[in-house]
Enzyme design. Structure first.
Site, short mmCIF file in Angstrom:
data_model
loop_
_atom_site.label_atom_id
_atom_site.label_comp_id
_atom_site.label_asym_id
_atom_site.label_seq_id
_atom_site.Cartn_x
_atom_site.Cartn_y
_atom_site.Cartn_z
N LYS A 45 4.16 2.78 5.20
CA LYS A 45 5.27 3.44 4.50
C LYS A 45 4.85 4.80 3.94
O LYS A 45 5.58 5.77 4.06
CB LYS A 45 5.77 2.55 3.34
CG LYS A 45 6.31 1.20 3.81
CD LYS A 45 6.91 0.40 2.66
CE LYS A 45 5.93 0.00 1.58
NZ LYS A 45 4.99 -1.07 1.96
N ARG A 120 11.67 -4.03 -4.39
CA ARG A 120 10.76 -5.07 -3.92
C ARG A 120 11.23 -6.47 -4.27
O ARG A 120 10.57 -7.45 -3.89
CB ARG A 120 9.38 -4.85 -4.55
CG ARG A 120 8.35 -4.27 -3.59
CD ARG A 120 7.06 -4.12 -4.37
NE ARG A 120 5.89 -3.99 -3.56
CZ ARG A 120 5.34 -2.84 -3.21
NH1 ARG A 120 5.90 -1.71 -3.53
NH2 ARG A 120 4.21 -2.84 -2.53
N ARG A 159 -8.47 0.80 4.60
CA ARG A 159 -8.03 1.82 3.66
C ARG A 159 -8.83 1.70 2.37
O ARG A 159 -9.14 2.71 1.73
CB ARG A 159 -6.52 1.64 3.37
CG ARG A 159 -5.92 2.73 2.51
CD ARG A 159 -4.41 2.64 2.48
NE ARG A 159 -3.93 1.62 1.56
CZ ARG A 159 -2.64 1.31 1.38
NH1 ARG A 159 -1.70 1.92 2.07
NH2 ARG A 159 -2.28 0.37 0.52
N ARG A 165 -8.53 2.69 -4.08
CA ARG A 165 -7.58 1.78 -4.72
C ARG A 165 -8.21 0.42 -4.91
O ARG A 165 -8.61 -0.21 -3.94
CB ARG A 165 -6.31 1.66 -3.86
CG ARG A 165 -5.33 2.77 -4.12
CD ARG A 165 -4.13 2.66 -3.23
NE ARG A 165 -3.44 1.37 -3.30
CZ ARG A 165 -2.23 1.16 -2.81
NH1 ARG A 165 -1.58 2.15 -2.22
NH2 ARG A 165 -1.68 -0.02 -2.89
N ARG A 177 -1.22 -9.86 -2.19
CA ARG A 177 -0.10 -8.91 -2.04
C ARG A 177 0.80 -9.32 -0.89
O ARG A 177 2.02 -9.19 -0.96
CB ARG A 177 -0.64 -7.49 -1.81
CG ARG A 177 -1.08 -6.86 -3.13
CD ARG A 177 -2.06 -5.75 -2.93
NE ARG A 177 -1.54 -4.64 -2.18
CZ ARG A 177 -2.32 -3.72 -1.60
NH1 ARG A 177 -3.64 -3.82 -1.68
NH2 ARG A 177 -1.78 -2.72 -0.96
P1 ADP Z 1 1.57 -0.87 -0.65
O1 ADP Z 1 1.62 0.50 -0.06
O2 ADP Z 1 0.33 -1.59 -0.37
O3 ADP Z 1 2.80 -1.67 -0.32
P2 ADP Z 1 2.19 0.27 -3.20
O4 ADP Z 1 1.32 1.46 -3.28
O5 ADP Z 1 3.64 0.49 -2.89
O6 ADP Z 1 1.55 -0.77 -2.21
O7 ADP Z 1 2.13 -0.57 -4.57
C1 ADP Z 1 0.90 -1.04 -5.08
C2 ADP Z 1 1.16 -2.11 -6.17
O8 ADP Z 1 2.05 -1.54 -7.20
C3 ADP Z 1 1.91 -3.35 -5.71
O9 ADP Z 1 1.04 -4.33 -5.17
C4 ADP Z 1 2.58 -3.82 -7.02
O10 ADP Z 1 1.67 -4.48 -7.87
C5 ADP Z 1 2.97 -2.52 -7.70
N1 ADP Z 1 4.34 -2.11 -7.33
C6 ADP Z 1 4.69 -1.04 -6.57
N2 ADP Z 1 6.03 -0.96 -6.43
C7 ADP Z 1 6.54 -2.04 -7.12
C8 ADP Z 1 7.86 -2.53 -7.34
N3 ADP Z 1 8.93 -1.92 -6.83
N4 ADP Z 1 8.01 -3.65 -8.09
C9 ADP Z 1 6.96 -4.27 -8.62
N5 ADP Z 1 5.69 -3.87 -8.43
C10 ADP Z 1 5.46 -2.76 -7.70
#
Ligand code: ADP
Length: 223
Positions: A45, A120, A159, A165, A177
């Site tokens: 994404k 989410r 990554r 991260r 996750r």
């Molecule tokens: P990825 O790219 O791996 O999907 P993100 O960078 O979008 O992860 O998000 C990293 C972490 O931030 C998630 O695992 C979650 O803990 C938190 N997070 C991000 N967006 C949301 C959301 N919309 N609702 C709840 N938690 C979120």
């Protein structure tokens, strides 16, 4: 309940279109084009968002990025969020909904938004629809990236070697996750499917191949 929601959206659009032109003008006809880029952690994404916002001039709203910047600035919100993120869990709905609501208010002139990592949960989806309705706009399409689970785990751990991260470099957190995604986030696709807004796009192949498929779907819908 979902059917009622669908009905309401259609009614609102019809009511709006049947209003006299001067009223529509006063209320502001909104030409924003809003996209949700959807997919499990590691589906690409972030990479595709960068390319899409520069091609279509959209404002990128990534809740992951917004939360990481709160953590870096050591704000109370960031400190609270970190406890969840480090365990691979979702941050509470009210925290992220509040963040998105301020981001929408702070960008009144945007051509449209690309939501990445948000919504989410089903509650976040419903909240987003309400916030967009206040701006007399809506989600045009949900582009759902499809990637196999083995590929996701490999990408995330790779990554983790360079991203810095803390949620990427631990296999247990990465798995948590993905479990969280299946438990809560896959419902977001079902929610938007009930409004016929979801398009599935393969997230495997080269970055440019995936980008072309995404653009193709957007161009079909953009007037
Ligand atoms: P990825 O790219 O791996 O999907 P993100 O960078 O979008 O992860 O998000 C990293 C972490 O931030 C998630 O695992 C979650 O803990 C938190 N997070 C991000 N967006 C949301 C959301 N919309 N609702 C709840 N938690 C979120």
């Amino acid at each position: 309940m979902r059917r009622a929601g669908k009905q309401n959206t259609a009614d609102n659009v019809n009511n709006f279109n049947s209003q006299p032109l001067y009223l529509r003008f006063i209320q502001g006809v909104n030409h924003m084009f809003n996209i949700i880029l959807f997919g499990p952690p590691g589906s690409g994404k972030g990479t595709q968002s960068e390319k899409l916002i520069s091609k279509y001039g959209l404002k990128h709203l990534s809740t992951g990025d917004l939360l990481r910047s709160e953590i870096t600035s050591q704000t109370p919100l960031g400190l609270e969020a970190r406890n969840f993120m480090d365990r691979g869990q979702l941050v509470p709905d009210e925290v992220v909904i509040g963040m998105i609501s301020s981001a929408l208010e702070n960008n009144p002139k945007a051509n449209g938004f690309l939501f990445d990592g948000f919504p989410r949960t089903e509650a976040q989806s419903e909240a987003l629809d309400k916030l967009l309705k206040l701006k007399q706009t809506e989600i045009a399409v949900v582009l759902a990236l499809q990637v196999t689970e083995e590929e996701l785990i490999e990408r995330l751990l790779n990554r983790g070697l360079t991203s810095g991260r803390s949620d990427d470099n631990n296999a247990e957190v990465v798995k948590a996750r993905i479990v969280e995604y299946h438990k809560k986030t896959s419902a977001v696709a079902d929610y938007y499917r009930s409004f016929d807004k979801v398009v599935e796009v393969s997230g495997e192949g080269t970055v440019d191949e995936i980008f072309d498929s995404l653009c193709n779907e957007i161009d079909k819908r953009k007037s």
